[in-house]
Design an enzyme around this catalytic site. Sequence first.
Site, short mmCIF file in Angstrom:
data_model
loop_
_atom_site.label_atom_id
_atom_site.label_comp_id
_atom_site.label_asym_id
_atom_site.label_seq_id
_atom_site.Cartn_x
_atom_site.Cartn_y
_atom_site.Cartn_z
N HIS A 83 3.49 -5.03 10.80
CA HIS A 83 3.86 -6.42 10.83
C HIS A 83 5.28 -6.68 11.38
O HIS A 83 5.75 -7.82 11.31
CB HIS A 83 3.75 -7.00 9.40
CG HIS A 83 4.81 -6.45 8.46
ND1 HIS A 83 5.64 -7.28 7.75
CD2 HIS A 83 5.21 -5.20 8.15
CE1 HIS A 83 6.48 -6.57 7.01
NE2 HIS A 83 6.24 -5.30 7.24
N ASP A 138 2.32 0.09 6.94
CA ASP A 138 2.03 -1.05 6.07
C ASP A 138 0.57 -1.54 6.15
O ASP A 138 0.04 -2.07 5.17
CB ASP A 138 2.95 -2.23 6.41
CG ASP A 138 4.34 -2.10 5.79
OD1 ASP A 138 4.45 -1.46 4.73
OD2 ASP A 138 5.29 -2.62 6.37
N HIS A 172 10.66 -9.16 -1.96
CA HIS A 172 11.19 -10.34 -1.24
C HIS A 172 10.29 -11.56 -1.38
O HIS A 172 9.78 -12.12 -0.42
CB HIS A 172 11.58 -10.04 0.21
CG HIS A 172 10.62 -9.23 1.04
ND1 HIS A 172 9.35 -9.62 1.30
CD2 HIS A 172 10.79 -8.06 1.67
CE1 HIS A 172 8.77 -8.73 2.06
NE2 HIS A 172 9.61 -7.78 2.30
N GLU A 180 11.55 -0.96 8.30
CA GLU A 180 11.87 -1.67 7.05
C GLU A 180 12.27 -0.67 5.97
O GLU A 180 11.68 0.41 5.84
CB GLU A 180 10.69 -2.54 6.60
CG GLU A 180 11.14 -3.60 5.61
CD GLU A 180 10.14 -4.73 5.39
OE1 GLU A 180 9.00 -4.68 5.90
OE2 GLU A 180 10.51 -5.69 4.68
N TYR A 193 -2.09 -8.42 -0.46
CA TYR A 193 -1.10 -7.85 0.47
C TYR A 193 -1.28 -8.44 1.87
O TYR A 193 -0.32 -8.86 2.52
CB TYR A 193 -1.29 -6.34 0.48
CG TYR A 193 -0.29 -5.57 1.28
CD1 TYR A 193 0.83 -5.01 0.68
CD2 TYR A 193 -0.46 -5.36 2.64
CE1 TYR A 193 1.75 -4.29 1.41
CE2 TYR A 193 0.45 -4.65 3.38
CZ TYR A 193 1.55 -4.11 2.76
OH TYR A 193 2.46 -3.40 3.49
N HIS A 235 1.79 2.01 1.31
CA HIS A 235 1.85 1.44 -0.05
C HIS A 235 0.49 1.61 -0.71
O HIS A 235 -0.55 1.32 -0.10
CB HIS A 235 2.16 -0.06 -0.02
CG HIS A 235 3.49 -0.42 0.55
ND1 HIS A 235 4.68 -0.21 -0.12
CD2 HIS A 235 3.83 -0.99 1.73
CE1 HIS A 235 5.69 -0.64 0.62
NE2 HIS A 235 5.20 -1.10 1.75
N HIS A 265 8.04 2.86 10.74
CA HIS A 265 8.46 1.47 10.51
C HIS A 265 9.89 1.46 9.97
O HIS A 265 10.21 2.22 9.06
CB HIS A 265 7.49 0.84 9.51
CG HIS A 265 7.74 -0.58 9.16
ND1 HIS A 265 8.34 -1.48 10.00
CD2 HIS A 265 7.44 -1.27 8.02
CE1 HIS A 265 8.40 -2.66 9.40
NE2 HIS A 265 7.87 -2.55 8.20
N ASP A 301 12.04 -0.11 2.90
CA ASP A 301 11.22 0.53 1.87
C ASP A 301 10.64 1.85 2.40
O ASP A 301 10.20 2.70 1.61
CB ASP A 301 10.09 -0.40 1.36
CG ASP A 301 9.32 -1.08 2.45
OD1 ASP A 301 9.85 -1.26 3.57
OD2 ASP A 301 8.16 -1.46 2.20
FE1 FEO Z 1 7.24 -3.59 6.27
FE2 FEO Z 1 6.41 -1.66 3.56
O1 FEO Z 1 7.54 -2.41 4.86
#
Ligand code: FEO
Length: 393
Positions: free
Chosen positions: A144, A163, A24, A80, A191, A222, A78, A82
């Site tokens: 986040h 994250d 994104h 999100e 990051y 990640h 989380h 991903d």
């Molecule tokens: Fe906030 Fe890796 O997603």
Amino acid sequence: MKPVEIKPGIYWVGGIDWDLRNFHGYLTQRGSTYNAYLIIDEKPVLVDTVKHYLCEEMLSRIRQVIDPARIDFLVSNHVEMDHSGSISRILELAPQAKVISSPQGEKGLRRHFTADWDFQVVGSGDEVKIGQRTLKFLLTPMVHWPDSMATYIPEEKLLLPNDAFGQHIATAERFDDEVGWDIAYEEAAKYYANIVLPYGEQVKKALDAVSGLDIDMVAPSHGLIWRSYLSKILDAYYRWAANEAEQRAVIVYDTMWGSTEKIAQSLCQALEAAGLPVTMKSLKTNHISAVMADVLRAKLILIGSPTLNNGMLPSMGAFLTYLKGLRPKTRIGFAFGSYGWGGQAVGEIEKVMRELNWRIPLSGVNLQWVPEERELDGVREKGEELANILKQG
Ligand code: FEO
């Protein structure tokens, strides 16, 4: 497609997104990974999942350890996608599994997925015994997203913070020391600058909570797992959360016919002559997300654009929009530019700097048409003054 045992009975079973180049709007030149962790105990647990298109890769790793139908708990640190993108598929295979999430996590998951899952909502300090081990939860709101949380396994001294502490990097290696500090740090800084930077106050709270835990491994959602450089990355997070920057400058600019570039180069000459490290970032060749890593590091930020159509160049407009959202604090700002008529760009750049509460100790440089050498001498004088201001703190 092998799982990797990161602690006895705990496996990395994530997916590697080798081809990801844009997350994104964040340029991910090294790709990324989505890290999921499988804990084998009396009640097997999967912590987080992967983006939907890597679900089969994750399942193939899980199947080498356990039949996914045996998973009893799915921890969603989380919402999100991903990390939550493959929850539905896991619950098709293990319909008895409870989904553990924060209160905001439950709300978010219910809005993203319409299925009626069996939720177990947890708060900070809550524990779930899974056999020999305990899952202990720590809510980390706005690190986040509002729903973000970390899972801690005290028996293993292992923190799974999602994250936080992540890096967008796709590698065959799973651990920090297998790649080296320099690359791990570079990607962790990029990051932080692009994802975590607006939430320094919340990061400080999370770090305070983490400081009371006995930890020898931090496995984010990640990139690489921190085991050898743990204290170094924690130190870096403390500095970044406090908005501490180095005594160095970054010059971010774009140019139409070269005049603004001449001003940028004159400023660079003066700052370098004063002994300061300077990074030049033209928006013609640098992606805005790559520039943010320099902004994270530098105390003095010089931003330049010519005036075009009563405003700044669109490339600079995009950068400043991005910068405003990420809200780096406690910086010293300086604006510059060139114009034929009008000359609004410098004022617009300074307006953004004021909105960010940056210190603007000197009025900007705004030169008409092509700068003459005597005008560039004046620019170099401003550069010298800025260097002195920076050195005085
Ligand atoms: Fe906030 Fe890796 O997603």
